[in-house]
Design a protein around this motif. Structure first.
Motif, short mmCIF file in Angstrom:
data_model
loop_
_atom_site.label_atom_id
_atom_site.label_comp_id
_atom_site.label_asym_id
_atom_site.label_seq_id
_atom_site.Cartn_x
_atom_site.Cartn_y
_atom_site.Cartn_z
N LEU A 157 26.63 -15.77 44.14
CA LEU A 157 25.83 -14.67 44.03
C LEU A 157 26.52 -13.84 42.95
O LEU A 157 25.86 -13.25 42.10
CB LEU A 157 25.69 -13.84 45.13
CG LEU A 157 24.58 -14.59 46.16
CD1 LEU A 157 24.64 -14.29 47.55
CD2 LEU A 157 23.14 -14.45 45.49
N PRO A 204 17.29 -15.41 44.51
CA PRO A 204 18.29 -14.18 44.40
C PRO A 204 17.83 -13.13 43.46
O PRO A 204 17.01 -13.17 42.73
CB PRO A 204 19.45 -14.66 43.87
CG PRO A 204 19.02 -15.77 43.02
CD PRO A 204 17.75 -16.35 43.61
N SER A 205 18.40 -11.99 44.23
CA SER A 205 18.13 -10.49 43.22
C SER A 205 19.34 -9.91 42.51
O SER A 205 20.52 -9.99 43.04
CB SER A 205 17.71 -9.62 44.19
OG SER A 205 17.55 -8.44 43.64
N GLN A 251 22.68 -10.49 50.41
CA GLN A 251 22.08 -11.55 50.22
C GLN A 251 22.88 -12.83 50.72
O GLN A 251 22.38 -13.92 51.16
CB GLN A 251 22.06 -11.86 48.59
CG GLN A 251 21.02 -10.83 47.98
CD GLN A 251 20.90 -11.12 46.50
OE1 GLN A 251 20.00 -12.06 46.22
NE2 GLN A 251 21.63 -10.49 45.67
#
Length: 507
Positions: free
Chosen positions: A348, A372-373, A381
């Motif tokens: 991430l 994902p952000s 996350q």
């Protein structure tokens, strides 16, 4: 040829019986140093890993001792590993005393390192290691401070500082250090000029919390010393909170929470400020996995939010990746635990560093889009990613082919234990033939298992082992044309390192 060297030439299959490629001796050694923590693994127990590590150290000291010495320094100072480099140092001390002398002070940095080194020597049947070893130990002990004495001088298992002094007979640098050595050996001596030790001795006799807290603050006593001298209660922990280094604070968050300290706004505010101090985080070099572990141990929402912010801060100053990237995260059953926590945080973080120029997929025996952000926290996350299913390392690359995704680099985070489907390298070759022949591949290997998914002749694929703050810079450099991790180690100059260390010690 020794048995240890013969082991490197055997045909390889992974733990699930799938064919694996051999890597160079040097690559295998770097991998072992950076991943073999003798902890929990899915396919091997600690005894198997210890035997494998011992063979690997013995083979490297026979095949390439100079590379071994460099790799030990790299693993200790850049990879932040301890036990495997120190074990390798013990092996090196017998075979190459000259190289041992050059690297000793780069590997033995604090008294627990020395204790482990002496314990390993004894376990090898080498006693105290001989004159060359004692000379290096004596040089290390001349750095002994009051802080070391009160934090590491206690009597427990293995060797303490007093034992080491009796072993190496270091010459004290002045009268104050002479008194310090006598104190550590348990001999009667004056404590004048040793205020921290005076505070510890008074603490042992104090019966009132008010006196204890004053001594803790005035003596700036570390928590190990305090909890070894008195039974810690809420008031004692309050005093310790405000003088703990950030790593100790991180390790004791659940204790502070249990004692109810975070119910007090001042204590809570202080802890959050410490955890989110970007300069302190850079200096401490705490690995993101440590924050991930703490995140799972505490319940206070404000502390959890601070830990999530700390993870983001640890990556903020790291270099960006050029071009477009595919990030592939293994979430199969064998990744359960530390592997998945580490891998999820790392993957991430990579996604955020690409600034939207990436595709992120997770895989087991299927491929998943976790969506994902770029704005949500890495830790938040990562905590939602769970392990499951079997392992098909080729599957996510096949998906890239199907989607016609043209990327400059493919980064796969895995423990490499293929147990079904088409192998990664087969699909990588297909991708390069159909989509981008120049695509670089990076295999971030979190496990200590032998074998590789790609043959060593593939110069466009790079192996990265374990996790430290060096991993992202390495991938960024390699994506711009840098070479392998083992080649980076090989370029290290031991003579220059030794000269720099000597200069730092005398300045």
């Amino acid at each position: 040829m020794s048995r240890a060297v013969q082991r490197f030439t055997e045909s390889l299959f992974n733990a699930e019986g799938y064919r694996a490629h051999n890597r160079s001796f040097e690559e295998e050694y770097v991998q072992m140093l950076l991943t073999n923590t003798l902890g929990n693994t899915f396919y091997a127990d600690a005894h198997d890993l210890l035997a494998q590590a011992a063979d690997t150290h013995e083979a490297m000291v026979e095949l390439n001792p100079e590379f071994m010495a460099k790799a030990l320094v790299f693993a200790r100072t850049k990879g932040f590993m301890r036990l495997q480099p120190i074990y390798g140092l013990a092996v090196l001390s017998k075979a190459r005393p000259d190289l041992f002398r050059k690297v000793f002070l780069h590997l033995v940095l604090i008294p627990p390192d020395l204790s482990d080194f002496l314990t390993i020597l004894r376990g090898m049947g080498r006693g105290q290691g001989g004159r060359a070893v004692k000379r290096q130990i004596a040089a290390f002990l001349q750095k002994t401070s009051e802080y070391w004495a009160i934090k590491y001088g206690g009597h427990g298992r293995g060797y303490n500082l007093g034992d080491a002094i009796a072993t190496a007979h270091p010459i004290p640098t002045d009268e104050r250090q002479q008194a310090l050595f006598r104190y550590l050996r348990g001999h009667e001596t004056t404590l004048e000029g040793l205020p921290q030790i005076q505070a510890v001795e008074q603490l042992k006799k104090a019966s009132k919390d008010k006196t204890r807290i004053r001594l803790i603050r005035e003596g700036k006593l570390p928590y190990e010393t305090v909890t070894g001298a008195v039974t810690a209660n809420k008031k004692i922990w309050e005093a310790l909170l405000y003088q703990m280094p950030i790593f100790a604070l991180l390790r004791h968050l659940n204790t502070f929470e249990r004692e109810g300290l975070f119910e007090h706004p001042q204590h809570l505010r202080y802890a959050v400020e410490r955890l989110n101090d970007a300069a302190a985080l850079r200096k401490s070099k705490i690995l993101p996995l440590r924050f991930a572990t703490a995140y799972g141990q505490v319940k206070h929402p404000v502390i959890k939010e601070a830990l999530a912010e700390a993870v983001d801060l640890t990556f903020a100053s790291l270099p960006d990746l050029p071009g477009r990237t595919a990030i592939l995260l293994d979430i199969s059953g064998s990744m359960e635990g530390d592997y998945l926590r580490t891998g999820s945080v790392f993957a991430l973080a990579l996604y955020k560093k690409t600034g939207g120029r990436s595709i992120f997929l997770t895989f087991d025996h299927e491929v998943h889009d976790p969506q994902p952000s770029r704005n949500a926290s890495i830790m938040g996350q990562a905590s939602r990613i769970k392990a499951r299913g079997g392992t098909d390392t080729g599957l996510p690359v096949r998906r890239l082919n199907e989607l016609r995704e043209n990327v400059d680099q493919i980064i796969i985070v895995t423990d490499e234990q293929q147990n079904e489907g088409s192998p990664f390298y087969t699909e990588l070759q297909r991708y390069r033939s159909k989509i981008n022949r120049d695509a670089k591949a990076f295999i971030v290997d979190l496990s200590p298992y032998r074998g590789a998914m790609v043959p060593k002749e593939d110069l466009n694929t790079h192996y990265v082992y374990g996790w430290s703050d060096q991993v992202l810079p390495y991938i960024s450099a390699a994506a711009r044309g840098f070479d392998s991790m083992s080649a980076h180690v090989a370029r290290m100059d031991l003579d220059r390192l030794a000269d720099e260390k000597e200069g730092n010690e005398t300045s």
